[in-house]
Scaffold this motif. Structure first.
Motif, short mmCIF file in Angstrom:
data_model
loop_
_atom_site.label_atom_id
_atom_site.label_comp_id
_atom_site.label_asym_id
_atom_site.label_seq_id
_atom_site.Cartn_x
_atom_site.Cartn_y
_atom_site.Cartn_z
N LYS A 1 9.56 8.52 67.75
CA LYS A 1 9.40 7.73 66.53
C LYS A 1 7.92 7.53 66.27
CE LYS A 1 10.24 3.29 66.50
NZ LYS A 1 10.95 2.00 66.51
N ARG A 2 7.50 7.90 65.08
CA ARG A 2 6.11 7.75 64.68
C ARG A 2 6.03 6.78 63.50
NH1 ARG A 2 6.54 13.36 65.52
NH2 ARG A 2 5.26 14.14 67.26
N VAL A 3 5.03 5.93 63.50
CA VAL A 3 4.81 4.96 62.43
C VAL A 3 3.56 5.38 61.67
CG1 VAL A 3 4.37 2.56 61.85
CG2 VAL A 3 5.87 3.11 63.78
N SER A 4 3.73 5.62 60.37
CA SER A 4 2.61 6.00 59.52
C SER A 4 2.40 4.93 58.45
CB SER A 4 2.88 7.36 58.85
OG SER A 4 4.03 7.28 58.02
N ARG B 1 4.47 0.13 55.73
CA ARG B 1 4.71 0.97 56.90
C ARG B 1 6.00 1.78 56.70
NH1 ARG B 1 4.13 -1.56 62.60
NH2 ARG B 1 6.24 -2.21 62.13
N ARG B 2 5.97 2.99 57.21
CA ARG B 2 7.15 3.86 57.12
C ARG B 2 7.33 4.57 58.45
NH1 ARG B 2 6.80 8.26 52.61
NH2 ARG B 2 5.12 8.94 53.97
N GLU B 3 8.55 4.63 58.96
CA GLU B 3 8.84 5.24 60.24
C GLU B 3 9.40 6.64 60.02
OE1 GLU B 3 11.43 2.75 62.40
OE2 GLU B 3 9.87 1.29 62.93
N GLU B 4 8.93 7.59 60.86
CA GLU B 4 9.43 8.96 60.84
C GLU B 4 9.96 9.29 62.23
OE1 GLU B 4 6.30 11.47 59.66
OE2 GLU B 4 6.12 10.65 57.62
N VAL B 5 11.14 9.88 62.33
CA VAL B 5 11.79 10.21 63.60
C VAL B 5 11.98 11.71 63.67
CG1 VAL B 5 13.87 9.92 65.00
CG2 VAL B 5 12.98 7.99 63.69
#
Length: 212
Positions: free
Chosen positions: A107-110, A188-192
């Motif tokens: 999980k990355r937070v951008s 904030r937006r999370e990318e998995v």
């Protein structure tokens, strides 16, 4: 006419020790166990299912002589009662867990910046004094003229007779203005991302395979 004596069955261990099966117990296939006399003089009782027949008529015992001597006891005499072990093979059902694969979840937070332009409403009050100086018999109530609230202001003046005079009126006008104040808001937006990994068994297989 006497029958010809049966040939002696020879038993050979993995380290080359040879023994002879007692002739009176032949054929071997009909016996659960046989007595074998080895070249050193030991006479041991060995189960028949441990003897592997060969094309030349001999039998191979798949263990060395030390293991044979430790596992089966020596028979001191043919007249004594022999204890013959009887063995059988049984099917044991077992289940085990096999790892077929693994999954790695990252999980990355951008962050990103968005422009927000939201109109804001602000009200101001403008007060205007209007001189009237008009005598009135009784107080005049406040009134509205459009968006303007008119509030009478009275005072008493000394004359020959006391008379109520409308001295002035306050004209209160409410004005509405709209202004834009752009602001920057950080969201904030999370990318998995999902990555499938090989199992430990597959990794071990890949390591054992030589490079071509």
């Amino acid at each position: 006419m006497e029958s010809a004596p049966l040939p002696l069955a020879v038993v050979v261990t993995t380290d080359g020790f040879r023994g002879v099966v007692d002739s009176e117990v032949l054929p071997l296939a009909e016996q659960p166990a046989v007595a074998v006399r080895f070249e050193h003089g030991e006479r041991l009782i060995i189960p028949v299912n441990f003897l592997d027949p060969q094309q030349d008529g001999t039998y191979v015992l798949n263990m060395n002589f030390a293991e044979v001597h430790t596992r089966w006891q020596e028979v001191p005499s043919r007249t004594e009662t022999l204890t013959i072990p009887v063995t059988e093979e049984r099917l044991v059902r077992q289940k085990r867990k096999v790892e077929t694969g693994r999954v790695r979840v990252t999980k990355r937070v951008s962050t990103h910046v968005e422009q927000v332009d939201q109109p804001l409403v602000q009200e101001t009050v403008h007060v205007e004094r209007v001189v009237v100086n008009r005598p009135v018999d009784e107080p005049v109530p406040a009134r509205h003229e459009g968006d303007t609230l008119i509030i009478p202001v009275f005072e008493e003046t000394l004359v020959v007779r006391k008379q109520l005079v409308l001295k002035e009126e306050l004209r209160v006008t409410r004005r509405r203005t709209e202004s834009h104040r752009p602001q920057q808001v950080t969201l904030r937006r999370e990318e998995v991302s999902v990555e499938r990994l090989p199992s430990r068994a597959q990794q071990a297989t890949d390591l054992e395979q030589p490079d071509v």
